[in-house]
Design a protein around this motif. Structure first.
Motif, short mmCIF file in Angstrom:
data_model
loop_
_atom_site.label_atom_id
_atom_site.label_comp_id
_atom_site.label_asym_id
_atom_site.label_seq_id
_atom_site.Cartn_x
_atom_site.Cartn_y
_atom_site.Cartn_z
N MET A 23 56.74 41.28 44.01
CA MET A 23 55.79 42.10 44.76
C MET A 23 55.58 41.62 46.19
SD MET A 23 53.05 42.59 41.68
CE MET A 23 53.08 40.87 41.28
N GLY A 24 56.36 40.61 46.58
CA GLY A 24 56.25 40.09 47.95
C GLY A 24 54.96 39.30 48.17
N ARG B 190 46.75 32.37 37.52
CA ARG B 190 46.46 33.80 37.73
C ARG B 190 47.72 34.44 38.29
NH1 ARG B 190 41.07 32.83 41.38
NH2 ARG B 190 40.02 31.42 39.93
N THR B 191 48.23 35.41 37.58
CA THR B 191 49.46 36.07 38.07
C THR B 191 49.50 37.51 37.62
OG1 THR B 191 51.87 36.04 38.03
CG2 THR B 191 50.76 35.18 36.07
N HIS B 192 50.25 38.32 38.36
CA HIS B 192 50.41 39.72 37.97
C HIS B 192 51.60 39.89 37.04
CE1 HIS B 192 47.40 40.46 40.92
NE2 HIS B 192 48.15 39.98 41.89
N HIS B 193 52.35 38.83 36.85
CA HIS B 193 53.55 38.94 36.01
C HIS B 193 53.28 38.51 34.58
CE1 HIS B 193 56.06 40.00 39.32
NE2 HIS B 193 55.77 38.90 39.99
N GLY B 194 54.07 39.07 33.66
CA GLY B 194 53.99 38.68 32.26
C GLY B 194 54.96 37.53 31.97
N LEU C 80 59.82 34.59 35.46
CA LEU C 80 59.67 33.18 35.78
C LEU C 80 59.78 33.05 37.30
CD1 LEU C 80 59.43 30.68 33.90
CD2 LEU C 80 61.79 30.19 34.47
N GLU C 81 58.99 32.17 37.88
CA GLU C 81 59.08 31.98 39.34
C GLU C 81 59.52 30.55 39.64
OE1 GLU C 81 55.86 33.99 41.76
OE2 GLU C 81 54.99 34.02 39.76
N LEU C 82 60.34 30.43 40.68
CA LEU C 82 60.86 29.13 41.09
C LEU C 82 60.51 28.86 42.54
CD1 LEU C 82 64.39 29.60 39.60
CD2 LEU C 82 62.94 27.65 39.04
#
Ligand SMILES: Cc1cc2nc3c(=O)[nH]c(=O)nc-3n(C[C@H](O)[C@H](O)[C@H](O)COP(=O)(O)O)c2cc1C
Ligand SMILES: Nc1ccn([C@@H]2O[C@H](COP(=O)(O)OP(=O)(O)O)[C@@H](O)[C@H]2O)c(=O)n1
Ligand SMILES: [Mg+2]
Length: 231
Positions: A108-109, A197-201, A205-207
């Motif tokens: 989502m930038g 807190r995140t908008h992703h399920g 995964l974020e790196l």
């Protein structure tokens, strides 16, 4: 000096291990053939023959005295034991390794905004030892990896604490040291980051990493990557 024989049979490796356990890896150690035989649960003749073979192979040096012998494991002997150790390490540690697979995707930038906030950036620098590239590389996990990611709970994270600005609060995030691989390429200095807190399920995964991974690893949306979490 004896010429090193490259191959040791398993009984000789076992003997070398016992010699190391009684201290012959740290320097000269006095030992009788009878004492070694005892440790090996073998006859004195067998113990004596093994020592002779190890000496001939260049894996130990020894000086025979009236009541035993002074034994030192050589650098080649220590190297051979280290190989043995590496094999066991692979058996017991590699199996434990958590590898997550998925495809690079755009998000989502928002990652860029959060990573560059001073309240987080200061902690990244202090706790991870680098200033992350502004953003998070998002990976869409395979079904199997969505299930496997629960194993992250067993890994001790680097905790990035939540903080407050004048007008709002920011949640904590957890970082796990990770390597990113695709085919022959291997990038070691990344972290998986899971913001509380995140908008992703769970499928995302974020790196983070000191570099823009899309450049360093020539990644595009859809590129398949494996993420090795180093526990
Ligand atoms: C270090 C860090 C802290 C975050 N803290 C918050 C937060 O306090 N509140 C929030 O709604 N989202 C927070 N997020 C999550 C982002 O809103 C977003 O869900 C996530 O980073 C994905 O962004 P992307 O799709 O742009 O990559 C945080 C993200 C990061 C990387
Ligand atoms: N270490 C990093 C972090 C982000 N990125 C990329 O940098 C851009 C900005 O990150 P972002 O989190 O703000 O954007 P999105 O993940 O939402 O697309 C995205 O294209 C990420 O994939 C990267 O290549 N390497
Ligand atoms: Mg992102």
């Amino acid at each position: 000096m004896a010429e090193t024989r490259r191959v040791l049979d398993s009984a000789e490796v076992l003997t070398l291990k016992h010699l190391a356990l009684v201290g012959a890896i740290d320097g000269e150690q006095k030992l009788s053939c009878a004492a070694l035989a005892d440790r090996l649960d073998a006859s004195t003749q067998t113990a004596s023959r093994r020592l002779q073979q190890l000496e001939e192979g260049g894996f130990i040096t020894r000086e025979v005295v009236s009541d035993g012998q002074w034994i030192t494991i050589t650098d080649d002997g220590a190297r051979r034991l280290r190989c043995e150790y590496e094999s066991y390490r692979r058996i017991f540690e590699y199996d434990d390794e958590l590898v997550l697979a998925g495809e690079v995707t755009s998000g989502m930038g928002e990652g860029r905004h959060y990573i560059t906030l001073p309240g987080y950036m200061r902690q990244f620098q202090n706790k991870l030892g680098y200033e992350p590239f502004p953003g998070t590389l998002n990976v869409d996990l395979t079904d199997e990896s969505i299930r496997a990611r629960t194993r992250l709970d067993a890994v001790e994270p680097v905790v990035i604490e939540g903080w407050e600005s004048d007008d709002r609060t920011y949640g904590p995030a957890y970082c796990y040291p990770a390597a990113v691989t695709l085919e022959e390429e291997h990038y070691e200095k990344a972290h998986v980051i899971t913001p509380e807190r995140t908008h992703h399920g769970d499928d995302h995964l974020e790196l983070i990493a000191p570099e823009r991974l899309r450049d360093t690893l020539a990644l595009e949306d859809g590129t398949e990557v494996a993420i090795h979490v180093t526990q």
